[in-house]
Every structure is written in structure tokens, then in C-alpha cells.
Design a protein around this motif. Structure first.
Motif, PDB file in Angstrom:
ATOM      1  N   ASP A 104       0.804  -1.226   0.000  1.00  0.00           N
ATOM      2  CA  ASP A 104       0.000   0.000   0.000  1.00  0.00           C
ATOM      3  C   ASP A 104       0.838   1.278   0.000  1.00  0.00           C
ATOM      4  OD1 ASP A 104      -2.297  -1.508   0.019  1.00  0.00           O
ATOM      5  OD2 ASP A 104      -2.526  -1.454   2.203  1.00  0.00           O
ATOM      6  N   ALA A 105       2.164   1.155   0.067  1.00  0.00           N
ATOM      7  CA  ALA A 105       3.024   2.342   0.089  1.00  0.00           C
ATOM      8  C   ALA A 105       2.856   3.139  -1.201  1.00  0.00           C
ATOM      9  CB  ALA A 105       4.481   1.930   0.275  1.00  0.00           C
ATOM     10  N   PRO A 106       2.948   4.475  -1.136  1.00  0.00           N
ATOM     11  CA  PRO A 106       2.762   5.307  -2.327  1.00  0.00           C
ATOM     12  C   PRO A 106       3.697   4.917  -3.471  1.00  0.00           C
ATOM     13  CG  PRO A 106       2.825   6.653  -0.347  1.00  0.00           C
ATOM     14  CD  PRO A 106       3.213   5.268   0.077  1.00  0.00           C
ATOM     15  N   GLY A 107       3.137   4.868  -4.677  1.00  0.00           N
ATOM     16  CA  GLY A 107       3.933   4.599  -5.863  1.00  0.00           C
ATOM     17  C   GLY A 107       4.318   3.154  -6.078  1.00  0.00           C
ATOM     18  N   THR A 108       3.762   2.241  -5.274  1.00  0.00           N
ATOM     19  CA  THR A 108       4.135   0.838  -5.392  1.00  0.00           C
ATOM     20  C   THR A 108       3.450   0.179  -6.589  1.00  0.00           C
ATOM     21  OG1 THR A 108       4.479   0.623  -3.011  1.00  0.00           O
ATOM     22  CG2 THR A 108       4.124  -1.410  -4.246  1.00  0.00           C
ATOM     23  N   ILE A 109       4.232  -0.532  -7.376  1.00  0.00           N
ATOM     24  CA  ILE A 109       3.722  -1.317  -8.505  1.00  0.00           C
ATOM     25  C   ILE A 109       4.232  -2.741  -8.325  1.00  0.00           C
ATOM     26  CG2 ILE A 109       3.688  -1.607 -11.007  1.00  0.00           C
ATOM     27  CD1 ILE A 109       4.264   1.393 -11.267  1.00  0.00           C
ATOM     28  N   ALA A 110       3.326  -3.689  -8.248  1.00  0.00           N
ATOM     29  CA  ALA A 110       3.700  -5.086  -8.024  1.00  0.00           C
ATOM     30  C   ALA A 110       3.893  -5.812  -9.347  1.00  0.00           C
ATOM     31  CB  ALA A 110       2.621  -5.788  -7.196  1.00  0.00           C
ATOM     32  N   PHE A 111       4.830  -6.763  -9.347  1.00  0.00           N
ATOM     33  CA  PHE A 111       5.015  -7.602 -10.534  1.00  0.00           C
ATOM     34  C   PHE A 111       5.505  -8.985 -10.120  1.00  0.00           C
ATOM     35  CE2 PHE A 111       9.157  -5.595  -9.962  1.00  0.00           C
ATOM     36  CZ  PHE A 111      10.095  -6.566 -10.325  1.00  0.00           C
ATOM     37  N   ALA A 112       5.151  -9.970 -10.928  1.00  0.00           N
ATOM     38  CA  ALA A 112       5.620 -11.336 -10.715  1.00  0.00           C
ATOM     39  C   ALA A 112       6.853 -11.551 -11.584  1.00  0.00           C
ATOM     40  CB  ALA A 112       4.533 -12.341 -11.076  1.00  0.00           C
ATOM     41  N   PRO A 113       7.978 -11.946 -10.993  1.00  0.00           N
ATOM     42  CA  PRO A 113       9.205 -12.126 -11.787  1.00  0.00           C
ATOM     43  C   PRO A 113       9.061 -13.300 -12.743  1.00  0.00           C
ATOM     44  CG  PRO A 113       9.502 -12.980  -9.562  1.00  0.00           C
ATOM     45  CD  PRO A 113       8.164 -12.287  -9.580  1.00  0.00           C
ATOM     46  N   PRO A 114       9.749 -13.257 -13.880  1.00  0.00           N
ATOM     47  CA  PRO A 114       9.617 -14.332 -14.870  1.00  0.00           C
ATOM     48  C   PRO A 114      10.094 -15.688 -14.373  1.00  0.00           C
ATOM     49  CG  PRO A 114      11.381 -12.816 -15.472  1.00  0.00           C
ATOM     50  CD  PRO A 114      10.630 -12.172 -14.346  1.00  0.00           C
ATOM     51  N   CYS A 115      10.943 -15.701 -13.326  1.00  0.00           N
ATOM     52  CA  CYS A 115      11.396 -16.986 -12.802  1.00  0.00           C
ATOM     53  C   CYS A 115      10.245 -17.805 -12.230  1.00  0.00           C
ATOM     54  CB  CYS A 115      12.477 -16.782 -11.737  1.00  0.00           C
ATOM     55  SG  CYS A 115      11.883 -16.024 -10.204  1.00  0.00           S
ATOM     56  N   ARG A 116       9.107 -17.153 -11.910  1.00  0.00           N
ATOM     57  CA  ARG A 116       7.945 -17.863 -11.387  1.00  0.00           C
ATOM     58  C   ARG A 116       6.921 -18.186 -12.478  1.00  0.00           C
ATOM     59  NH1 ARG A 116       8.152 -20.208  -6.514  1.00  0.00           N
ATOM     60  NH2 ARG A 116       6.103 -19.518  -5.813  1.00  0.00           N
ATOM     61  N   ASN A 117       7.180 -17.734 -13.676  1.00  0.00           N
ATOM     62  CA  ASN A 117       6.264 -17.949 -14.798  1.00  0.00           C
ATOM     63  C   ASN A 117       7.090 -18.323 -16.030  1.00  0.00           C
ATOM     64  OD1 ASN A 117       3.803 -17.945 -16.229  1.00  0.00           O
ATOM     65  ND2 ASN A 117       4.028 -15.789 -16.784  1.00  0.00           N
ATOM     66  N   PRO A 118       7.741 -19.491 -16.012  1.00  0.00           N
ATOM     67  CA  PRO A 118       8.708 -19.849 -17.059  1.00  0.00           C
ATOM     68  C   PRO A 118       8.114 -19.807 -18.460  1.00  0.00           C
ATOM     69  CG  PRO A 118       8.827 -21.393 -15.225  1.00  0.00           C
ATOM     70  CD  PRO A 118       7.601 -20.555 -14.999  1.00  0.00           C
ATOM     71  N   VAL A 119       8.936 -19.335 -19.379  1.00  0.00           N
ATOM     72  CA  VAL A 119       8.493 -19.232 -20.765  1.00  0.00           C
ATOM     73  C   VAL A 119       8.488 -20.593 -21.451  1.00  0.00           C
ATOM     74  CG1 VAL A 119      10.780 -18.774 -21.741  1.00  0.00           C
ATOM     75  CG2 VAL A 119       8.749 -17.827 -22.855  1.00  0.00           C
ATOM     76  N   ASP A 124      14.117 -21.236 -16.324  1.00  0.00           N
ATOM     77  CA  ASP A 124      13.682 -20.900 -14.947  1.00  0.00           C
ATOM     78  C   ASP A 124      13.000 -22.057 -14.222  1.00  0.00           C
ATOM     79  OD1 ASP A 124      14.554 -18.159 -14.855  1.00  0.00           O
ATOM     80  OD2 ASP A 124      12.942 -17.690 -16.257  1.00  0.00           O
ATOM     81  N   GLN A 125      13.547 -23.250 -14.369  1.00  0.00           N
ATOM     82  CA  GLN A 125      12.913 -24.405 -13.757  1.00  0.00           C
ATOM     83  C   GLN A 125      13.116 -24.469 -12.234  1.00  0.00           C
ATOM     84  OE1 GLN A 125      10.847 -26.834 -15.720  1.00  0.00           O
ATOM     85  NE2 GLN A 125      10.940 -24.768 -16.564  1.00  0.00           N
ATOM     86  N   LEU A 126      14.203 -23.881 -11.715  1.00  0.00           N
ATOM     87  CA  LEU A 126      14.456 -23.959 -10.281  1.00  0.00           C
ATOM     88  C   LEU A 126      13.349 -23.288  -9.480  1.00  0.00           C
ATOM     89  CD1 LEU A 126      16.251 -24.766  -7.920  1.00  0.00           C
ATOM     90  CD2 LEU A 126      17.505 -22.614  -8.220  1.00  0.00           C
ATOM     91  N   PHE A 127      13.096 -21.999  -9.761  1.00  0.00           N
ATOM     92  CA  PHE A 127      12.065 -21.270  -9.015  1.00  0.00           C
ATOM     93  C   PHE A 127      10.682 -21.425  -9.636  1.00  0.00           C
ATOM     94  CE2 PHE A 127      15.710 -19.363  -7.037  1.00  0.00           C
ATOM     95  CZ  PHE A 127      15.263 -18.998  -5.771  1.00  0.00           C
ATOM     96  N   GLY A 128      10.626 -21.735 -10.917  1.00  0.00           N
ATOM     97  CA  GLY A 128       9.333 -21.853 -11.581  1.00  0.00           C
ATOM     98  C   GLY A 128       8.684 -23.208 -11.443  1.00  0.00           C
ATOM     99  N   ARG A 129       9.477 -24.257 -11.181  1.00  0.00           N
ATOM    100  CA  ARG A 129       8.926 -25.606 -11.076  1.00  0.00           C
ATOM    101  C   ARG A 129       9.423 -26.323  -9.814  1.00  0.00           C
ATOM    102  NH1 ARG A 129       6.210 -23.584 -14.424  1.00  0.00           N
ATOM    103  NH2 ARG A 129       5.883 -24.197 -16.597  1.00  0.00           N
ATOM    104  N   THR A 130      10.740 -26.518  -9.708  1.00  0.00           N
ATOM    105  CA  THR A 130      11.297 -27.349  -8.640  1.00  0.00           C
ATOM    106  C   THR A 130      10.948 -26.833  -7.250  1.00  0.00           C
ATOM    107  OG1 THR A 130      13.147 -27.914 -10.110  1.00  0.00           O
ATOM    108  CG2 THR A 130      13.416 -28.409  -7.765  1.00  0.00           C
TER     109      THR A 130
END
Length: 274
Positions: A104-119, A124-130
Motif C-alpha cells: 500500500d506504500a505510495p507509488g508501489t507497482i507489483a510484478f511477478a518475476p519471470p522466474c515464477r512464470n517460465p516461458v 527458470d525451472q528452479l524457481f518456476g517448477r522445482t
């Protein structure tokens, strides 16, 4: 060793020169260049180059997407993303008072890193799958702060700080109830990687963001045991940028802001030929 004691330092060095020689040797033709040999070599290299080159520029306010980083606040909604993926991460951290305050802090924009959403099943299998399960890395969400989305999208203004919120389970322990030191180092390293993924995806103009980056050196100091079954707060801040080299400071904290581990790291942007 399951967990590095307090004040022990871990030094990892990346053999970039060796990698360059290996790539050069692999691509070196073994026979004289006949009239049609060079075109065939160039075609053979295209799949390799595609992993390391920036995508074509898209219209203003629509940043290029070369991975599956998810940030609806900046117009980054990659196709084939599992439905509700980001919403699930946001709901988890919004339900915890101290992480909700960060969201909720001012100017905060959230995003999910690509390591959690492998292409793909090769990326990115370590953090995205394993590690993506209830006993390992349960949830992972990154935050940036900007005056406005337009400011964040300005290619001339690099984003120099991000934060990562991560929930870890009991399946990443070394000693009982303590996160393995190697996992701690990996969490710090992956958070810094998310910083580069964000700037590259947004098409930032700095030289460091014109190609993929790799960890050149990682100096980790373990200050206190990191508990399993906990939520952690990682801050990433650029200390210096010089051409293709970027020096970063990264801290891992608990819910009260106590620093449990920290690192200083040098990252290097790969040459386009790699």
C-alpha cells in the motif's frame, strides 16, 4: 554444510572468459568457407542469438516483452500465463499486515518475476517448477516504486531499486527450522535477477540492459539464521553502473526489519555475440 555460520562469506565467481572461449570454439567453422557456408552458419546461430537479443521495439507505453514477467500496472500481461497467477500472489501478501503495508506504500507497482512464470520447460525451472510448491518457495512477488506508471516506462530512467516478498516452507531447511544457506544465496541472486529482467523488459536505455546479465561475483554474509515457514523481505539496490558492469547491494530481512543475510554482487551484461 547445511547452514553457513554467522559472518562466514561465500564467494562465487563466474568464468565468463571461459564461457566466451567455449562459445567461440563451438561456432568456429571446421572447414573453409565456401560460397554457401556463411549463410548456413548464420542460420544455425539464430536460435542461440534469440535467447540473448532484445525484441523489436514496440509502440510507446507498450514495453517489449522478452519473457513472462507479469505487471498489469505497466501493461505487461504475457500470453499463456496461468489464470489468476498474479492475483493469487497479491492476495497472499495482502492478508499479512506488514507485507500489506509495503503493497500500500505510495507509488508501489507489483510484478511477478519471470522466474515464477517460465516461458518454457527449459527456462527458470528452479524457481518456476522445482521450488514452486508449499514446502519450498510458496509465494514470490516483487515491488517497484515510481512516481507514476509513465515514469516507470520512461526508457531514459532506469529503475535502480526493487523489493521481493517471499514465503518459504519447511522443505528448504538445512538444520531444523533453518533455511539452507544455499537457498538463502539463491533467493538473493534471483531477486537481483528480477531487477535486470524488469529493466530489460521495459527497454531501459542503459548499456547494462541491452542484453542478458549474469552473476559475475556473489559475496554473501550470513548474519542470523533464516527461519523456515516464514515470510521474508529482500531489498535490491544498485550501488554503481559502469558500462556492462553493475554492482548491487542486497539485504534479506525478517518481518521486523532485522537483516538476516546480505550480499554484494557484481553483474555483467553479456556481449551481443554470446
Amino acid at each position: 554444510m547445511s547452514f553457513a555460520p554467522s559472518f562466514m562469506r561465500l564467494n562465487l565467481r563466474g568464468p565468463l572468459s571461459t564461457l566466451s572461449r567455449l562459445v567461440a570454439t563451438r561456432n568456429k567453422p571446421s572447414a573453409p568457407l565456401y560460397r554457401d557456408t556463411l549463410p548456413r552458419l548464420n542460420r544455425a546461430r539464430e536460435p542461440h542469438r534469440a535467447l540473448h537479443t532484445s525484441p523489436p521495439a514496440l509502440p510507446a507505453m507498450s514495453p517489449p516483452t522478452s519473457n513472462r514477467l507479469i505487471c498489469p500496472g505497466l501493461g505487461l500481461c504475457p500470453s499463456e500465463t496461468p489464470p489468476g497467477f498474479l492475483e493469487k500472489e497479491l492476495a497472499f501478501f495482502a492478508a499479512i499486515p506488514w507485507t500489506a503495508a509495503l503493497l500500500d506504500a505510495p507509488g508501489t507497482i507489483a510484478f511477478a518475476p519471470p522466474c515464477r512464470n517460465p516461458v518454457s520447460d527449459a527456462h527458470d525451472q528452479l524457481f518456476g517448477r522445482t521450488l514452486a510448491n508449499d514446502r519450498a518457495v510458496r509465494q514470490m512477488l516483487c515491488l517497484l516504486r515510481a512516481e507514476s506508471p509513465a515514469t516507470a516506462l520512461d526508457s531514459a530512467r532506469a529503475i535502480t531499486e526493487i523489493e521481493t516478498l517471499v514465503s518459504v516452507g519447511d522443505g528448504v531447511s538445512g538444520f531444523p527450522n533453518v533455511v539452507h544457506g544455499g537457498i538463502v544465496a539463491s533467493l538473493l541472486d534471483e531477486s537481483m535477477g528480477a531487477f535486470f529482467d524488469l529493466n530489460i523488459t521495459l527497454g531501459k536505455a542503459a548499456k547494462a540492459f541491452q542484453s542478458n546479465n549474469v552473476t559475475g561475483g556473489l559475496n554473501v554474509t550470513y548474519l542470523k539464521p533464516v527461519p523456515t515457514n516464514s515470510v521474508l523481505h529482500i531489498t535490491v539496490k544498485v550501488e554503481d553502473m559502469n558500462g556492462r558492469k553493475t554492482k548491487i547491494q542486497c539485504d534479506l530481512k525478517n518481518e521486523t526489519g532485522v537483516v538476516l543475510a546480505k550480499c554484494s554482487s557484481m553483474w555483467v551484461a553479456l556481449k551481443p555475440s554470446l
